[in-house]
Design a protein around this motif. Sequence first.
Motif, short mmCIF file in Angstrom:
data_model
loop_
_atom_site.label_atom_id
_atom_site.label_comp_id
_atom_site.label_asym_id
_atom_site.label_seq_id
_atom_site.Cartn_x
_atom_site.Cartn_y
_atom_site.Cartn_z
N MET A 1 6.06 2.65 -7.96
CA MET A 1 5.14 1.64 -7.48
C MET A 1 4.92 1.80 -5.96
N ALA A 2 6.01 2.03 -5.24
CA ALA A 2 5.93 2.12 -3.78
C ALA A 2 5.11 3.33 -3.34
N ILE A 3 5.27 4.45 -4.05
CA ILE A 3 4.50 5.66 -3.70
C ILE A 3 3.04 5.47 -4.08
N ALA A 4 2.79 4.82 -5.20
CA ALA A 4 1.40 4.53 -5.60
C ALA A 4 0.73 3.66 -4.54
N ALA A 5 1.48 2.68 -4.01
CA ALA A 5 0.94 1.84 -2.95
C ALA A 5 0.59 2.66 -1.71
N LEU A 6 1.46 3.61 -1.37
CA LEU A 6 1.19 4.47 -0.22
C LEU A 6 -0.09 5.28 -0.45
N ILE A 7 -0.24 5.82 -1.63
CA ILE A 7 -1.42 6.65 -1.93
C ILE A 7 -2.69 5.80 -1.85
N THR A 8 -2.67 4.62 -2.46
CA THR A 8 -3.88 3.78 -2.41
C THR A 8 -4.15 3.31 -0.98
N TRP A 9 -3.09 3.08 -0.22
CA TRP A 9 -3.25 2.67 1.18
C TRP A 9 -3.92 3.78 1.97
N LEU A 10 -3.49 5.03 1.74
CA LEU A 10 -4.08 6.16 2.47
C LEU A 10 -5.55 6.38 2.08
N VAL A 11 -5.87 6.21 0.80
CA VAL A 11 -7.27 6.32 0.37
C VAL A 11 -8.10 5.21 1.01
N ALA A 62 13.47 3.99 4.74
CA ALA A 62 14.74 3.28 4.91
C ALA A 62 15.17 2.48 3.68
N ASP A 63 14.25 2.25 2.75
CA ASP A 63 14.51 1.43 1.57
C ASP A 63 15.07 0.06 1.97
N ASN A 64 14.39 -0.56 2.93
CA ASN A 64 14.78 -1.87 3.43
C ASN A 64 13.76 -2.88 2.94
N ASP A 65 14.22 -3.81 2.11
CA ASP A 65 13.29 -4.79 1.52
C ASP A 65 12.58 -5.63 2.56
N GLY A 66 13.22 -5.87 3.68
CA GLY A 66 12.59 -6.64 4.75
C GLY A 66 11.34 -5.95 5.28
N LEU A 67 11.38 -4.63 5.35
CA LEU A 67 10.21 -3.87 5.80
C LEU A 67 9.07 -3.96 4.78
N ALA A 68 9.42 -3.97 3.49
CA ALA A 68 8.38 -4.10 2.46
C ALA A 68 7.67 -5.44 2.60
N TRP A 69 8.45 -6.51 2.81
CA TRP A 69 7.86 -7.83 2.96
C TRP A 69 7.08 -7.95 4.25
N ALA A 70 7.54 -7.28 5.31
CA ALA A 70 6.79 -7.29 6.57
C ALA A 70 5.45 -6.58 6.40
N ALA A 71 5.45 -5.48 5.67
CA ALA A 71 4.20 -4.76 5.41
C ALA A 71 3.24 -5.64 4.60
N LEU A 118 -2.89 -4.07 -1.99
CA LEU A 118 -2.25 -5.37 -1.79
C LEU A 118 -1.39 -5.73 -3.00
N VAL A 119 -1.92 -5.54 -4.19
CA VAL A 119 -1.17 -5.86 -5.41
C VAL A 119 0.03 -4.94 -5.56
N LEU A 120 -0.16 -3.64 -5.34
CA LEU A 120 0.95 -2.69 -5.49
C LEU A 120 2.06 -2.94 -4.48
N VAL A 121 1.68 -3.28 -3.25
CA VAL A 121 2.69 -3.58 -2.23
C VAL A 121 3.48 -4.83 -2.64
N LEU A 122 2.79 -5.85 -3.11
CA LEU A 122 3.48 -7.06 -3.57
C LEU A 122 4.44 -6.73 -4.72
N LEU A 123 3.96 -6.00 -5.70
CA LEU A 123 4.81 -5.66 -6.85
C LEU A 123 6.03 -4.83 -6.42
N ALA A 124 5.81 -3.87 -5.52
CA ALA A 124 6.93 -3.07 -5.05
C ALA A 124 7.91 -3.91 -4.26
N ALA A 125 7.42 -4.81 -3.43
CA ALA A 125 8.31 -5.70 -2.66
C ALA A 125 9.12 -6.60 -3.59
N LEU A 126 8.52 -6.98 -4.69
CA LEU A 126 9.23 -7.80 -5.68
C LEU A 126 10.23 -6.99 -6.50
#
Length: 131
Positions: A1-11, A62-71, A118-126
Amino acid sequence: MAIAALITWLVTAAGGFVMLGIWISKGGHRPGSGTRLAPGLVFGHFALAVIGLVLWIAYLAADNDGLAWAAFAALLPVALLGFAMFARWIPARRTGTAESRFPVPVVIAHGVFAATTLVLVLLAALGVGES
């Protein structure tokens, strides 16, 4: 999920760069250009999106959940600013302003990929989709 979010973010970013380049090259950032997109709105959207992307890359490293939520938190105002620009762009499509030259498919793809991000980042953060 996190890598998919990165790919969609880059697109999404690629489409944003196309529109930003058109807007700047056509003088949208200059006073008196007649643009409906205020430079603060455009550059604020861009800056917050870049900050969010950097936070997301840091999260992946870093695999830090705080960074995911900050993003994710950075993405919320990015989405609101993007929606505001979209609302201002619609009536400007036929005005001859810098933003009237945005290719419609790029605008639509940018919005669809942004919403997906936005949805993928939320799902990955969760933690959805983690093994």
